[in-house]
Write an enzyme that holds these catalytic residues in place. Sequence first.
Site, PDB file in Angstrom:
ATOM      1  N   ASP A  80      31.455  43.122  42.025  1.00 51.15           N
ATOM      2  CA  ASP A  80      31.583  42.461  43.404  1.00 51.15           C
ATOM      3  C   ASP A  80      32.853  42.915  43.811  1.00 51.15           C
ATOM      4  O   ASP A  80      33.751  43.421  43.366  1.00 51.15           O
ATOM      5  CB  ASP A  80      31.688  41.100  43.016  1.00 51.15           C
ATOM      6  CG  ASP A  80      31.330  40.251  44.424  1.00 51.15           C
ATOM      7  OD1 ASP A  80      31.149  41.085  45.457  1.00 51.15           O
ATOM      8  OD2 ASP A  80      31.354  39.177  44.735  1.00 51.15           O
ATOM      9  N   LYS A  81      33.170  42.423  45.296  1.00 49.37           N
ATOM     10  CA  LYS A  81      34.443  42.924  45.767  1.00 49.37           C
ATOM     11  C   LYS A  81      34.869  41.563  46.531  1.00 49.37           C
ATOM     12  O   LYS A  81      34.038  40.742  46.871  1.00 49.37           O
ATOM     13  CB  LYS A  81      33.952  43.876  46.719  1.00 49.37           C
ATOM     14  CG  LYS A  81      35.088  44.033  48.159  1.00 49.37           C
ATOM     15  CD  LYS A  81      35.181  43.853  49.427  1.00 49.37           C
ATOM     16  CE  LYS A  81      34.211  43.103  50.058  1.00 49.37           C
ATOM     17  NZ  LYS A  81      34.532  42.923  51.577  1.00 49.37           N
ATOM     18  N   HIS A  82      36.232  41.474  46.525  1.00 48.75           N
ATOM     19  CA  HIS A  82      36.756  40.243  47.275  1.00 48.75           C
ATOM     20  C   HIS A  82      37.623  40.991  48.372  1.00 48.75           C
ATOM     21  O   HIS A  82      38.645  41.754  48.037  1.00 48.75           O
ATOM     22  CB  HIS A  82      37.536  39.487  46.525  1.00 48.75           C
ATOM     23  CG  HIS A  82      38.288  38.212  47.082  1.00 48.75           C
ATOM     24  ND1 HIS A  82      37.770  37.127  47.745  1.00 48.75           N
ATOM     25  CD2 HIS A  82      39.432  38.027  47.368  1.00 48.75           C
ATOM     26  CE1 HIS A  82      38.458  36.286  48.412  1.00 48.75           C
ATOM     27  NE2 HIS A  82      39.777  37.133  48.288  1.00 48.75           N
ATOM     28  N   SER A  83      37.664  40.301  49.562  1.00 49.07           N
ATOM     29  CA  SER A  83      38.736  40.815  50.626  1.00 49.07           C
ATOM     30  C   SER A  83      39.366  39.675  51.006  1.00 49.07           C
ATOM     31  O   SER A  83      39.042  38.444  50.978  1.00 49.07           O
ATOM     32  CB  SER A  83      37.805  41.346  51.929  1.00 49.07           C
ATOM     33  OG  SER A  83      38.673  41.278  53.007  1.00 49.07           O
ATOM     34  N   THR A 120      31.858  36.053  55.996  1.00 46.10           N
ATOM     35  CA  THR A 120      30.462  36.673  55.930  1.00 46.10           C
ATOM     36  C   THR A 120      29.501  35.859  56.125  1.00 46.10           C
ATOM     37  O   THR A 120      28.397  36.365  56.507  1.00 46.10           O
ATOM     38  CB  THR A 120      30.783  37.472  54.580  1.00 46.10           C
ATOM     39  OG1 THR A 120      31.686  38.551  54.285  1.00 46.10           O
ATOM     40  CG2 THR A 120      29.209  38.334  54.130  1.00 46.10           C
ATOM     41  N   ARG A 168      47.397  22.070  48.464  1.00 43.54           N
ATOM     42  CA  ARG A 168      48.195  23.335  48.863  1.00 43.54           C
ATOM     43  C   ARG A 168      48.168  23.331  50.264  1.00 43.54           C
ATOM     44  O   ARG A 168      49.348  23.463  51.067  1.00 43.54           O
ATOM     45  CB  ARG A 168      48.057  24.569  48.160  1.00 43.54           C
ATOM     46  CG  ARG A 168      48.063  24.731  46.723  1.00 43.54           C
ATOM     47  CD  ARG A 168      47.586  25.818  46.103  1.00 43.54           C
ATOM     48  NE  ARG A 168      47.786  27.040  46.747  1.00 43.54           N
ATOM     49  CZ  ARG A 168      47.162  27.954  46.875  1.00 43.54           C
ATOM     50  NH1 ARG A 168      45.975  28.102  46.477  1.00 43.54           N
ATOM     51  NH2 ARG A 168      47.574  29.205  47.570  1.00 43.54           N
ATOM     52  N   SER A 183      43.785  31.174  42.546  1.00 44.53           N
ATOM     53  CA  SER A 183      42.888  30.430  43.264  1.00 44.53           C
ATOM     54  C   SER A 183      41.626  31.515  43.583  1.00 44.53           C
ATOM     55  O   SER A 183      40.386  31.391  43.360  1.00 44.53           O
ATOM     56  CB  SER A 183      43.298  30.265  44.748  1.00 44.53           C
ATOM     57  OG  SER A 183      42.551  30.033  45.738  1.00 44.53           O
ATOM     58  N   LYS A 187      37.593  31.901  41.145  1.00 46.08           N
ATOM     59  CA  LYS A 187      36.185  31.759  41.699  1.00 46.08           C
ATOM     60  C   LYS A 187      35.487  33.158  41.231  1.00 46.08           C
ATOM     61  O   LYS A 187      34.383  32.999  40.869  1.00 46.08           O
ATOM     62  CB  LYS A 187      36.361  31.558  43.117  1.00 46.08           C
ATOM     63  CG  LYS A 187      36.873  30.309  43.577  1.00 46.08           C
ATOM     64  CD  LYS A 187      37.033  30.254  44.846  1.00 46.08           C
ATOM     65  CE  LYS A 187      38.536  30.764  45.293  1.00 46.08           C
ATOM     66  NZ  LYS A 187      39.135  30.293  46.557  1.00 46.08           N
ATOM     67  N   LYS A 188      36.336  34.182  41.116  1.00 43.71           N
ATOM     68  CA  LYS A 188      35.778  35.351  40.790  1.00 43.71           C
ATOM     69  C   LYS A 188      35.137  35.557  39.244  1.00 43.71           C
ATOM     70  O   LYS A 188      34.356  36.007  38.891  1.00 43.71           O
ATOM     71  CB  LYS A 188      36.574  36.674  41.119  1.00 43.71           C
ATOM     72  CG  LYS A 188      36.697  36.934  42.772  1.00 43.71           C
ATOM     73  CD  LYS A 188      35.297  37.138  43.264  1.00 43.71           C
ATOM     74  CE  LYS A 188      34.903  37.043  44.914  1.00 43.71           C
ATOM     75  NZ  LYS A 188      33.544  37.395  45.322  1.00 43.71           N
TER      76      LYS A 188
HETATM   77  N1  URA Z   1      42.060  32.481  49.665  1.00 48.00           N
HETATM   78  C1  URA Z   1      41.753  31.874  48.503  1.00 48.00           C
HETATM   79  O1  URA Z   1      40.649  31.651  47.896  1.00 48.00           O
HETATM   80  N2  URA Z   1      43.084  31.012  47.873  1.00 48.00           N
HETATM   81  C2  URA Z   1      43.991  31.120  48.475  1.00 48.00           C
HETATM   82  O2  URA Z   1      44.920  30.515  47.747  1.00 48.00           O
HETATM   83  C3  URA Z   1      44.405  32.008  49.414  1.00 48.00           C
HETATM   84  C4  URA Z   1      43.168  32.605  49.851  1.00 48.00           C
END
Ligand code: URA
Length: 436
Positions: A80-83, A120, A168, A183, A187-188
């Site tokens: 996968d990719k995260h931006s 997305t 936060r 953070s 999740k990834k």
């Molecule tokens: N995106 C996230 O998922 N977490 C952060 O702390 C900042 C951006």
Amino acid sequence: MLPQEFIRQKRDGKPLDPAEIKAFIAGFEGERVTEGQVAAFAMAVFFNGLERQETVALTEAMRDSGDVLDWSGIDRPIVDKHSTGGVGDNVSLMLAPIVAACGGAVPMISGRGLGHTGGTLDKMESIPGYSVTPDNALFRKVTEEIGCAIIGQTGRLAPADKRFYGIRDVTATVESIPLITASILSKKLAAGLQGLVLDVKSGSGAFMGTEGEARALAQSLVAVSNGAGLKTTALLTGMDESLASDAGNAVEVRNAVRFLTGAHRDPRLREVTLALAAEMLALVGLASDPSDGLRKAGAALDDGRAADIFGRMVHALGGPADFVERMDEHLPRADLVRPIEADVAGTVAGVDTRALGLAVVALGGGRTRPQDAVDHAVGLAGLAGLGATLEKGEPFCTVHARDEEGFRRAEEFVRRAYTFGQAPGPRPAVIDRFEG
Ligand code: URA
């Protein structure tokens, strides 16, 4: 150790033991660690930072606060990719089918837009009938059989991050590189991936303020993700102008479909999309290296396999069977479509990309609060890029608005966003690459 003693250690700049980090995060369950204690810990980290191994421990503890997806039985590599988010960033819509066409499985768990950046999921929801919340069985079936599924958060992925981020957000502790790293990656890691590529944006539309900060985040993400056992690389990419020439929801879906079918491809968008695809293919062994990946990704795009996969994914998740062929009949349209014309002849010297994102929000295409609904039809189309030369009266953007009031609000942002003058020097869309 008592939570207050744990916080005191970080407050006083002393190292934290991974087992203590784990215990502190475990205390989020049932709110045994109070909101005040979470906030105090976040502020202690904001000022004193975390060592790499502390960040890895925090990331793993947050990953383990919920479910970790299990893809066993699927004989494609899971990648996968995260931006970090931007304006006109519809890369995911092309990237997932390109990588699927090359043999990868891409279970793309995506987010919604917030602030000036698009999301997305909001884009995919422009497609009538498309569901971003399929049940687990359908999510797995589409990922396995078609090769990609773009959906929203499922089940209980990293619930500790949800609580931590919420605190936060209201205690001025979002802008901490180790906390952002933990953070994003918790999740990834919970998505059960075998490879991950990160697209860290730099420029006026990016989440990180300076290129130095964006580089530091990219380095931290790559080191921590590899440290937690997930093969990861990152690209630093430019966000000094909208990535696609369209920004909004339906307008970006239209841009993506035209990209996939070859009707129109914005050059910078092509460069970033194929570079990310190449990284993903190389990470999981579907290409021998990124340049082999670039060839394979380019072929999957040019011979129409990626467009075919996108159409099948849309249909499998509830959208029209002929979406790719007849998208103009399916996508929502704005009532008012009107160009913004240049007052004088000139060259685009600068773009405040954040202001373009805010123009989309002002039109109703983005949110100012998480619970807000978005108008999928509105947006900006045909945005002139840096260095474009315009005649007096030539349009440099076409606004898709709900009404006159929306048009006027967006026009103000767009006119403010553009500076005309000396053409800036050429800058590649992919600025740098980071590996573990
Ligand atoms: N995106 C996230 O998922 N977490 C952060 O702390 C900042 C951006």
